[in-house]
Write a protein that holds these residues in place. Structure first.
Motif, PDB file in Angstrom:
ATOM      1  N   ASP A 108       0.829  -1.205   0.000  1.00  0.00           N
ATOM      2  CA  ASP A 108       0.000   0.000   0.000  1.00  0.00           C
ATOM      3  C   ASP A 108       0.868   1.261   0.000  1.00  0.00           C
ATOM      4  O   ASP A 108       0.605   2.215  -0.740  1.00  0.00           O
ATOM      5  N   TYR A 109       1.898   1.251   0.850  1.00  0.00           N
ATOM      6  CA  TYR A 109       2.784   2.410   0.939  1.00  0.00           C
ATOM      7  C   TYR A 109       3.473   2.681  -0.394  1.00  0.00           C
ATOM      8  O   TYR A 109       3.524   3.828  -0.865  1.00  0.00           O
ATOM      9  N   VAL A 110       3.987   1.633  -1.036  1.00  0.00           N
ATOM     10  CA  VAL A 110       4.711   1.789  -2.295  1.00  0.00           C
ATOM     11  C   VAL A 110       3.776   2.256  -3.407  1.00  0.00           C
ATOM     12  O   VAL A 110       4.095   3.194  -4.162  1.00  0.00           O
ATOM     13  N   LEU A 111       2.596   1.638  -3.531  1.00  0.00           N
ATOM     14  CA  LEU A 111       1.668   2.011  -4.594  1.00  0.00           C
ATOM     15  C   LEU A 111       1.151   3.437  -4.416  1.00  0.00           C
ATOM     16  O   LEU A 111       0.999   4.177  -5.399  1.00  0.00           O
ATOM     17  N   ASP A 112       0.873   3.834  -3.185  1.00  0.00           N
ATOM     18  CA  ASP A 112       0.412   5.202  -2.934  1.00  0.00           C
ATOM     19  C   ASP A 112       1.488   6.213  -3.327  1.00  0.00           C
ATOM     20  O   ASP A 112       1.195   7.261  -3.918  1.00  0.00           O
ATOM     21  N   PHE A 113       2.736   5.894  -2.998  1.00  0.00           N
ATOM     22  CA  PHE A 113       3.822   6.816  -3.341  1.00  0.00           C
ATOM     23  C   PHE A 113       4.026   6.854  -4.852  1.00  0.00           C
ATOM     24  O   PHE A 113       4.293   7.920  -5.418  1.00  0.00           O
ATOM     25  N   TYR A 114       3.901   5.711  -5.528  1.00  0.00           N
ATOM     26  CA  TYR A 114       4.022   5.685  -6.985  1.00  0.00           C
ATOM     27  C   TYR A 114       2.967   6.588  -7.631  1.00  0.00           C
ATOM     28  O   TYR A 114       3.261   7.330  -8.576  1.00  0.00           O
ATOM     29  N   HIS A 115       1.741   6.499  -7.122  1.00  0.00           N
ATOM     30  CA  HIS A 115       0.669   7.337  -7.685  1.00  0.00           C
ATOM     31  C   HIS A 115       0.985   8.812  -7.485  1.00  0.00           C
ATOM     32  O   HIS A 115       0.819   9.627  -8.410  1.00  0.00           O
TER      33      HIS A 115
END
Length: 315
Positions: A108-115
């Motif tokens: 979740d942390y990685v995908l949110d930061f990617y977005h």
């Protein structure tokens, strides 16, 4: 380099050691038989994710998620039949799910930061279309892509209890038969893990090592990261204990700065060396901690083997 007093010395004089490039990318989008969206089961939590997004994740994370390679499609070795027309509908839902031993909170942390990084990159391209010119961007990909610095730490810890004095008591003598877990030792390891988990500052342990060994290369590493997007008081974006292990995994993501001081772009281009080429550094860190044991304090020597992986990704 001078030898350290720790049981294991630093593996290299360089602050980080290059590791081989991981081959985790799947077949190209033009190849049939692979769905555009993938269903992942991360320790019981389901994720639906675009295949292109998944393979664009940091390679240092992909190799942990898929240590035996990234397998797409069915969960068994049967090949696709021609009558299936490579359709997802012909495959049962259970066969489409890819089970991954990875923390969903970290994903979740990685995908949110990617977005967030993709939105920032798009805004930058709209604000400065000249910099996104194909000829310029082919020479310097930082002109039309948003770069993310990925810093990952694997921390394996070992708690050493103080030695007992005098002759061993009867209950301390090793017994024959099945070996059972020592409840007191399990408790010590658990409390040590909680103690380390609360140490969320990214650079505290490395700075302690620098102060002990006067390592100029490691100080330069911290300085470079802080100029490029980190701050010296930053905390890990994700940090948690691995289930049933004396291991803590931490990840911090920051957007690479390319504007600012006169040499900001030059510093940013140095980090391009880590694009698709993760680099690794390992060192030992020993501290004394005191655990509460009722009215008394139990002194523990706590050793931590820290492995940092540094990587740059473009989105």
């Amino acid at each position: 380099m001078a030898m350290s007093n720790s049981p294991i010395t630093q593996v290299s004089e360089s602050p980080i050691t290059q590791v081989s490039q991981y081959s985790s990318a799947p077949p190209s989008p033009g190849q049939g038989g692979f769905p555009s969206k993938l269903l992942l089961d991360l320790r019981g939590t389901r994720f639906e994710i675009d295949r292109e997004v998944l393979v664009s994740l940091p390679e240092s994370i992909l190799i942990v998620m898929f240590p035996n390679g990234l397998i797409l499609g069915r969960g068994h070795s049967d090949s696709y039949d021609e009558d299936d027309n490579n359709s997802d509908e012909s495959i049962s839902l259970e066969d489409q799910i890819i089970y991954v031993d990875f923390d969903p909170a970290c994903m979740d942390y990685v995908l949110d930061f990617y977005h967030e990084a993709q939105m920032a990159g798009e805004a930058q391209r709209l604000a400065n279309p000249v910099a996104a010119n194909h000829n310029l961007s082919s020479q310097n990909p930082l002109l039309n892509k948003q770069a993310i610095i990925v810093l990952r730490e694997e921390l394996d810890y070992f708690a050493i209890n103080p030695p007992k004095t005098g002759f061993p008591a009867k209950e301390d003598v090793p017994a024959t038969g099945p070996v059972l877990a020592d409840v007191s030792k399990v408790k010590v390891k658990t409390e040590c893990g909680i103690h380390l988990l609360e140490q969320r500052k990214i650079f505290t342990a490395l700075q302690r090592n620098i102060n002990k060994e006067n390592n100029v290369a490691e100080q330069h590493l911290i300085d470079m990261l802080c100029v490029s997007g980190f701050s010296r008081d930053d905390e890990w974006g994700y940090r948690d204990i691995e289930p049933k292990k004396t291991s803590i995994v931490s990840i911090a993501l920051v957007m690479l700065k390319t504007t600012g001081s006169g040499n900001q772009m030059a510093t940013a281009q140095k980090l391009l060396l880590f694009w698709r080429k993760p680099a690794r550094k390992c060192w030992w860190d020993g501290v004394e901690v005191e655990l509460d044991e009722g009215e008394n304090k139990l002194p523990i020597r706590l050793w931590a083997r820290r492995t940092w992986t540094l990587e740059l990704v473009l989105v």
